[in-house]
Design a protein around this motif. Structure first.
Motif, PDB file in Angstrom:
ATOM      1  N   TYR A 162       0.824  -1.213   0.000  1.00 47.54           N
ATOM      2  CA  TYR A 162       0.000   0.000   0.000  1.00 47.54           C
ATOM      3  C   TYR A 162       0.857   1.262   0.000  1.00 47.54           C
ATOM      4  CZ  TYR A 162      -4.121  -2.856   1.075  1.00 47.54           C
ATOM      5  OH  TYR A 162      -5.138  -3.781   1.029  1.00 47.54           O
ATOM      6  N   GLN A 163       1.967   1.225   0.714  1.00 46.80           N
ATOM      7  CA  GLN A 163       2.859   2.396   0.711  1.00 46.80           C
ATOM      8  C   GLN A 163       3.429   2.633  -0.682  1.00 46.80           C
ATOM      9  OE1 GLN A 163       3.293   4.668   3.156  1.00 46.80           O
ATOM     10  NE2 GLN A 163       1.671   3.482   4.148  1.00 46.80           N
ATOM     11  N   VAL A 164       3.720   1.559  -1.404  1.00 46.91           N
ATOM     12  CA  VAL A 164       4.177   1.704  -2.795  1.00 46.91           C
ATOM     13  C   VAL A 164       3.078   2.366  -3.624  1.00 46.91           C
ATOM     14  CG1 VAL A 164       4.848   0.458  -4.891  1.00 46.91           C
ATOM     15  CG2 VAL A 164       5.754  -0.257  -2.668  1.00 46.91           C
ATOM     16  N   PHE A 165       1.847   1.883  -3.478  1.00 48.37           N
ATOM     17  CA  PHE A 165       0.723   2.471  -4.213  1.00 48.37           C
ATOM     18  C   PHE A 165       0.580   3.960  -3.894  1.00 48.37           C
ATOM     19  CE2 PHE A 165      -1.765  -1.830  -4.135  1.00 48.37           C
ATOM     20  CZ  PHE A 165      -0.913  -2.336  -5.096  1.00 48.37           C
ATOM     21  N   LYS A 166       0.651   4.295  -2.609  1.00 52.78           N
ATOM     22  CA  LYS A 166       0.466   5.683  -2.191  1.00 52.78           C
ATOM     23  C   LYS A 166       1.550   6.584  -2.763  1.00 52.78           C
ATOM     24  CE  LYS A 166      -1.892   4.552   2.148  1.00 52.78           C
ATOM     25  NZ  LYS A 166      -1.793   4.527   3.626  1.00 52.78           N
ATOM     26  N   ARG A 167       2.794   6.140  -2.684  1.00 61.85           N
ATOM     27  CA  ARG A 167       3.895   6.935  -3.229  1.00 61.85           C
ATOM     28  C   ARG A 167       3.748   7.121  -4.733  1.00 61.85           C
ATOM     29  NH1 ARG A 167       9.346   4.111  -1.465  1.00 61.85           N
ATOM     30  NH2 ARG A 167      10.226   5.958  -2.508  1.00 61.85           N
ATOM     31  N   LEU A 168       3.336   6.068  -5.399  1.00 60.30           N
ATOM     32  CA  LEU A 168       3.183   6.125  -6.851  1.00 60.30           C
ATOM     33  C   LEU A 168       2.069   7.100  -7.236  1.00 60.30           C
ATOM     34  CD1 LEU A 168       4.627   4.617  -9.163  1.00 60.30           C
ATOM     35  CD2 LEU A 168       2.684   3.043  -9.206  1.00 60.30           C
ATOM     36  N   ARG A 169       0.964   7.038  -6.513  1.00 55.44           N
ATOM     37  CA  ARG A 169      -0.147   7.921  -6.832  1.00 55.44           C
ATOM     38  C   ARG A 169       0.142   9.377  -6.451  1.00 55.44           C
ATOM     39  NH1 ARG A 169      -2.507   6.563 -11.109  1.00 55.44           N
ATOM     40  NH2 ARG A 169      -3.752   4.682 -11.023  1.00 55.44           N
ATOM     41  N   ALA A 170       0.961   9.589  -5.428  1.00 58.91           N
ATOM     42  CA  ALA A 170       1.330  10.959  -5.075  1.00 58.91           C
ATOM     43  C   ALA A 170       2.093  11.629  -6.211  1.00 58.91           C
ATOM     44  CB  ALA A 170       2.159  10.957  -3.795  1.00 58.91           C
ATOM     45  N   LYS A 171       2.892  10.860  -6.935  1.00 62.80           N
ATOM     46  CA  LYS A 171       3.704  11.412  -8.023  1.00 62.80           C
ATOM     47  C   LYS A 171       3.003  11.321  -9.364  1.00 62.80           C
ATOM     48  CE  LYS A 171       8.464  11.443  -9.724  1.00 62.80           C
ATOM     49  NZ  LYS A 171       9.808  10.824  -9.600  1.00 62.80           N
ATOM     50  N   HIS A 172       2.162  10.307  -9.555  1.00 56.80           N
ATOM     51  CA  HIS A 172       1.477  10.094 -10.833  1.00 56.80           C
ATOM     52  C   HIS A 172      -0.013   9.885 -10.529  1.00 56.80           C
ATOM     53  CE1 HIS A 172       5.554   9.486 -12.386  1.00 56.80           C
ATOM     54  NE2 HIS A 172       5.732   8.611 -11.400  1.00 56.80           N
ATOM     55  N   PRO A 173      -0.723  10.947 -10.207  1.00 57.98           N
ATOM     56  CA  PRO A 173      -2.055  10.795  -9.598  1.00 57.98           C
ATOM     57  C   PRO A 173      -3.159  10.253 -10.486  1.00 57.98           C
ATOM     58  CG  PRO A 173      -1.539  13.112  -9.991  1.00 57.98           C
ATOM     59  CD  PRO A 173      -0.272  12.348 -10.248  1.00 57.98           C
ATOM     60  N   HIS A 174      -3.078  10.409 -11.809  1.00 53.91           N
ATOM     61  CA  HIS A 174      -4.228  10.037 -12.631  1.00 53.91           C
ATOM     62  C   HIS A 174      -3.898   9.083 -13.769  1.00 53.91           C
ATOM     63  CE1 HIS A 174      -6.714  12.864 -10.468  1.00 53.91           C
ATOM     64  NE2 HIS A 174      -5.837  13.808 -10.698  1.00 53.91           N
ATOM     65  N   LEU A 175      -2.741   8.464 -13.736  1.00 50.16           N
ATOM     66  CA  LEU A 175      -2.401   7.493 -14.765  1.00 50.16           C
ATOM     67  C   LEU A 175      -3.293   6.261 -14.614  1.00 50.16           C
ATOM     68  CD1 LEU A 175      -0.471   6.485 -17.033  1.00 50.16           C
ATOM     69  CD2 LEU A 175       0.951   5.514 -15.201  1.00 50.16           C
ATOM     70  N   PRO A 176      -4.058   5.872 -15.655  1.00 51.41           N
ATOM     71  CA  PRO A 176      -4.893   4.677 -15.532  1.00 51.41           C
ATOM     72  C   PRO A 176      -4.046   3.417 -15.331  1.00 51.41           C
ATOM     73  CG  PRO A 176      -5.583   6.016 -17.406  1.00 51.41           C
ATOM     74  CD  PRO A 176      -4.263   6.568 -16.939  1.00 51.41           C
ATOM     75  N   ILE A 177      -4.393   2.624 -14.317  1.00 54.05           N
ATOM     76  CA  ILE A 177      -3.691   1.373 -14.041  1.00 54.05           C
ATOM     77  C   ILE A 177      -4.734   0.291 -13.775  1.00 54.05           C
ATOM     78  CG2 ILE A 177      -1.943   0.197 -12.659  1.00 54.05           C
ATOM     79  CD1 ILE A 177      -0.788   2.834 -11.862  1.00 54.05           C
ATOM     80  N   MET A 178      -4.565  -0.838 -14.453  1.00 55.70           N
ATOM     81  CA  MET A 178      -5.444  -1.990 -14.250  1.00 55.70           C
ATOM     82  C   MET A 178      -4.864  -2.895 -13.169  1.00 55.70           C
ATOM     83  SD  MET A 178      -6.304  -5.176 -16.828  1.00 55.70           S
ATOM     84  CE  MET A 178      -7.228  -4.250 -18.058  1.00 55.70           C
ATOM     85  N   LEU A 179      -5.694  -3.296 -12.237  1.00 53.93           N
ATOM     86  CA  LEU A 179      -5.322  -4.233 -11.180  1.00 53.93           C
ATOM     87  C   LEU A 179      -5.588  -5.647 -11.693  1.00 53.93           C
ATOM     88  CD1 LEU A 179      -4.490  -4.480  -8.129  1.00 53.93           C
ATOM     89  CD2 LEU A 179      -6.922  -4.473  -7.620  1.00 53.93           C
ATOM     90  N   CYS A 180      -4.527  -6.440 -11.822  1.00 48.80           N
ATOM     91  CA  CYS A 180      -4.663  -7.792 -12.354  1.00 48.80           C
ATOM     92  C   CYS A 180      -3.903  -8.760 -11.464  1.00 48.80           C
ATOM     93  CB  CYS A 180      -4.115  -7.858 -13.785  1.00 48.80           C
ATOM     94  SG  CYS A 180      -4.274  -9.484 -14.562  1.00 48.80           S
ATOM     95  N   SER A 181      -4.401  -9.976 -11.352  1.00 46.39           N
ATOM     96  CA  SER A 181      -3.691 -10.988 -10.587  1.00 46.39           C
ATOM     97  C   SER A 181      -4.007 -12.353 -11.180  1.00 46.39           C
ATOM     98  CB  SER A 181      -4.079 -10.931  -9.106  1.00 46.39           C
ATOM     99  OG  SER A 181      -3.235 -11.754  -8.327  1.00 46.39           O
ATOM    100  N   GLY A 182      -3.428 -12.603 -12.356  1.00 45.55           N
ATOM    101  CA  GLY A 182      -3.738 -13.839 -13.063  1.00 45.55           C
ATOM    102  C   GLY A 182      -5.233 -13.972 -13.275  1.00 45.55           C
ATOM    103  N   GLY A 183      -5.886 -12.838 -13.517  1.00 39.89           N
ATOM    104  CA  GLY A 183      -7.332 -12.782 -13.544  1.00 39.89           C
ATOM    105  C   GLY A 183      -7.827 -12.088 -12.295  1.00 39.89           C
ATOM    106  N   GLY A 184      -8.977 -12.503 -11.777  1.00 42.53           N
ATOM    107  CA  GLY A 184      -9.643 -11.763 -10.718  1.00 42.53           C
ATOM    108  C   GLY A 184      -9.273 -12.166  -9.313  1.00 42.53           C
TER     109      GLY A 184
END
Length: 718
Positions: free
Chosen positions: A490-512
């Protein structure tokens, strides 16, 4: 000022001064009340959970119910919400009321904080209840504060405990496997314990999904019955515990699975549990789903009210076999088809160990020079020059043993020190419990985005579970691993979104296998399943629709299944449309149809993404599925009709629509038709009253229609 706002204002004015025995703690939305009280013994009890009482004075006359957050090691005979081993070895905890406070974290939301304390040990537990007024959703979580001088062990640490008293309880749950997600099962809860849980670490929702429906009194349907729809916002191991006692009372405990996860909490530290999110409906499942959808778009999902991109993925066209020239040709296909984005999937990275199959390269996130000599930036420029955007796939939490990363940092891998490594899909899991590894994952993602300006989309994958799980970094605190991995992620996600707030990213994990609302704070959508056979997808997407709005459920047109391109397209259009298909193999008629379908989808996407969903005919009850979306003004609707295993000349009833304005008149017209096809409606384009459409309905399944056919009906107020 209405009674509710006056009540809130009075509570805010009083602050935390009202610590009287017998006082009420009231958490309310427009249509739901959760009412608690302080007992004579100082503990807090749940008095009521259900439809909001019209007379606020009635809140004070409710009888005392069961304790809201039971401590273990005391006199209670059933599963507790919390079990603690104190620094002195005492295994008991009693939680007494200290104070309550109310805050307004965002517009349309109140947060009630109930502070409990143990009289024998300096342990504080804060129960948080956020009430989203308009959406009728409650979000609950717990803070556990260690005020002792030494380390304590949290053996159980639930996010929520709810109590129910009904004649019967029916549980609707969803299970599956890779390419077989969201299989619905319904069962009556009987005396004893029923648990739904995960012990997989990563890909935590592969076998069991972190969500459920609980019907009270009778099995609910779309329009009738009392129902609780709940989900845990956690990207790791979860547990739902349902326990029916000797008096037919039901205790529902939700939170992190404590399996192999007795959490060691240092002195002075706070552990915050994930949120349990739920909504109550007295009018069936459909209303509960609409509550959650509205809440998700308004308050949780990344950019919940912003447009999504229709994409073309190369995977089924090229797999690992591509180079710059081949990709350039696929950019032309994307432009010709009319999508917004081209997505480059797996196989673009690794040099010492080039990624030519799934056996090498994970962890070495540099473009393969023999495939892409000019790098990712050049692909972005080529795509933009041709008139489309460019996106890319990555799996940053994983590593192949055949990689430079593995050779340089064998201590960064989750593996038992005295046993053979257990590879799955030829890969292993990086130790994100180690902050250095989490920094590496963040830096990998940040470098990819920063060094490639114009990158428009990312697909973040995670393709295996944790096994033989041991962290070199945690040493003697191995039971913290499952939780710390997720918290650092989650800290990785937060840091990433703080710097790149609106880049579309798909959440995938070998499917759902990652579908939770905590991760969706940082992602714009999730990949529902690697199974894209449209017949299977009807059931998969139907299940997801109980909990998630259409704009986050990625659904693609692919070559899976033997159904017509129209059927595949119509199924994909009920979610967030995309394509993973070889465009060059389409016939001229199929290409023409697909281009028009994309135009239709873009024209109607606001209704599908942001409208109210009404599930009309369930595929679990008939050999067809029918659902519709209606915009907030009730001026536009889109109806999806799927004939599944309809038998020859099978008789089916007319479909009564929902969500329209009875006083309005609506034009009803079939769209998304192949060239020369005859409309399903005998008088296509006719105008009906909303009253007629909802009371009499439409004949959508004439006897001449075959199995695995479909239709989309556009409904427009005149």
């Amino acid at each position: 000022m209405n009674k509710y706002n006056l009540f809130i204002a009075l509570l805010l004015a009083c602050g935390t001064a009202q610590a009287q025995l017998g006082q009420r703690i009231i958490v309310e939305t427009d249509h739901t009340s959760l009412i608690m009280s302080v007992g004579k013994n100082g503990r807090v009890y749940q008095n009521y959970l259900g439809a909001r009482l019209l007379n606020s004075a009635d809140n004070m006359t409710l009888p005392q119910g069961r304790e809201v957050y039971v401590g273990g090691g005391m006199e209670d005979s059933f599963q507790p919400a919390i079990r603690v081993t104190h620094a002195d070895g005492d295994p008991s905890i009693e939680l007494l009321f200290a104070k309550q406070s109310i805050e307004r974290p965002t517009a349309g939301c109140t947060e009630t904080i109930v502070t409990l304390k143990d009289p024998k040990h300096p342990i504080t537990v804060k129960l948080h209840y956020q009430a989203f007024i308009k959406e009728d959703v409650i979000k609950s979580w717990t803070e556990i504060i260690n005020g002792e001088k030494g380390e304590i062990v949290l053996n159980d640490y639930a996010s929520s405990m709810l109590n129910f008293d009904a004649r019967e309880y029916w549980l609707t749950q969803y299970h599956g496997d890779w390419a077989a997600e969201m299989k619905m099962q319904e069962s009556k809860l009987t005396s004893g314990i029923k648990q739904i849980d995960s012990k997989l670490g990563t890909r935590a929702a592969m076998y069991q999904s972190p969500l459920f429906l609980l019907s009270l009194g009778k099995l609910s349907d779309e329009t009738t019955g009392e129902v609780i729809v709940g989900t845990l916002a956690w990207t790791g191991n979860f547990r739902f515990h349902f326990e029916t006692d000797q008096n037919n009372g039901l205790r529902v405990i939700s939170g992190i699975n404590p399996y192999a996860s007795a959490y060691r909490l240092a002195a002075g530290k706070i552990f915050t549990t994930p949120a349990f999110i739920f909504t109550y409906s007295a009018n069936g499942r459909g209303q509960a789903s609409r509550n959650l959808h509205a809440w998700a778009r308004d308050h949780d999902v990344m950019d919940g009210h912003k447009p999504r991109l229709v994409l073309l993925n190369n995977w089924e066209t090229t797999f690992f076999n591509f180079d710059e020239q081949k990709l350039s040709g696929l950019f032309d296909d994307a432009v010709n088809l009319g999508v917004d984005l081209f997505l480059l999937d797996d196989g673009w990275f690794g040099n010492k160990y080039p990624r030519s199959n799934d056996k090498a390269g994970l962890g070495d996130w540099q473009p393969t020079k023999t495939k892409l000599p000019n790098g990712i930036g050049n692909l972005i420029k080529q795509a933009e020059a041709k008139g489309t955007k460019f996106g890319i796939w990555i799996e940053p939490e994983m590593v192949n043993p055949k990689s430079e990363l593995y050779e340089k940092h064998p201590d960064w891998i989750l593996r038992l020190p005295n046993r053979k490594e257990d590879e799955q899909r030829n890969q292993m899991v990086l130790d994100l419990a180690n902050p250095k590894v989490a920094d590496f994952v963040y830096q990998t993602m940040d470098d990819l985005i920063t060094k490639n300006p114009g990158l428009a989309f990312i697909k973040w994958d995670c393709n295996r579970i944790m096994t033989n799980t041991w962290s070199p970094y945690l040493k003697d605190k191995q039971s913290n691993l499952y939780a710390d991995y997720v918290l650092n992620l989650y800290q990785v996600f937060k840091r990433l979104r703080a710097k790149h707030p609106h880049l579309p990213i798909m959440l995938c994990s070998g499917g759902g296998a990652r579908i939770d609302y905590e991760a969706l704070k940082y992602f714009t959508e999730f990949w529902a399943s690697d199974d894209t056979d449209p017949l299977e997808r009807v059931y998969i997407q139907w299940g997801y629709s109980n909990f998630y709005p259409a704009n986050v459920i990625a659904s693609h047109v692919t070559s899976w299944g033997k159904q017509s391109l129209k059927f595949r397209t119509d199924v994909a259009m009920m979610g967030k449309l995309g394509y993973d298909i070889d465009v060059k193999k389409m016939t001229a008629e199929e290409l023409t149809f697909s281009k028009q379908a994309i135009k239709n989808y873009k024209r109607l996407s606001d209704v599908i993404w942001y409208g109210d969903l009404y599930r009309l005919i369930s595929p679990y009850q008939e050999n067809r599925a029918v659902l519709m979306y209606v915009d907030s003004a009730r001026s536009k609707g889109v109806l999806f009709n799927y004939n599944l295993n309809i038998r020859e000349r099978e008789t089916v009833n007319r479909v009564k629509l929902q969500g329209l304005d009875a006083a309005k008149r609506y034009k009803v017209e079939e769209i998304n038709m192949m060239t020369g096809a005859k409309p399903i409606l005998p008088d296509n384009g006719r105008v009906y009253t909303g009253d007629f459409l909802m009371k009499v309905g439409l004949d959508l399944n004439s006897w001449h229609l075959k199995a695995l056919t479909s239709s989309i009906i556009e409904i427009t107020a005149q």
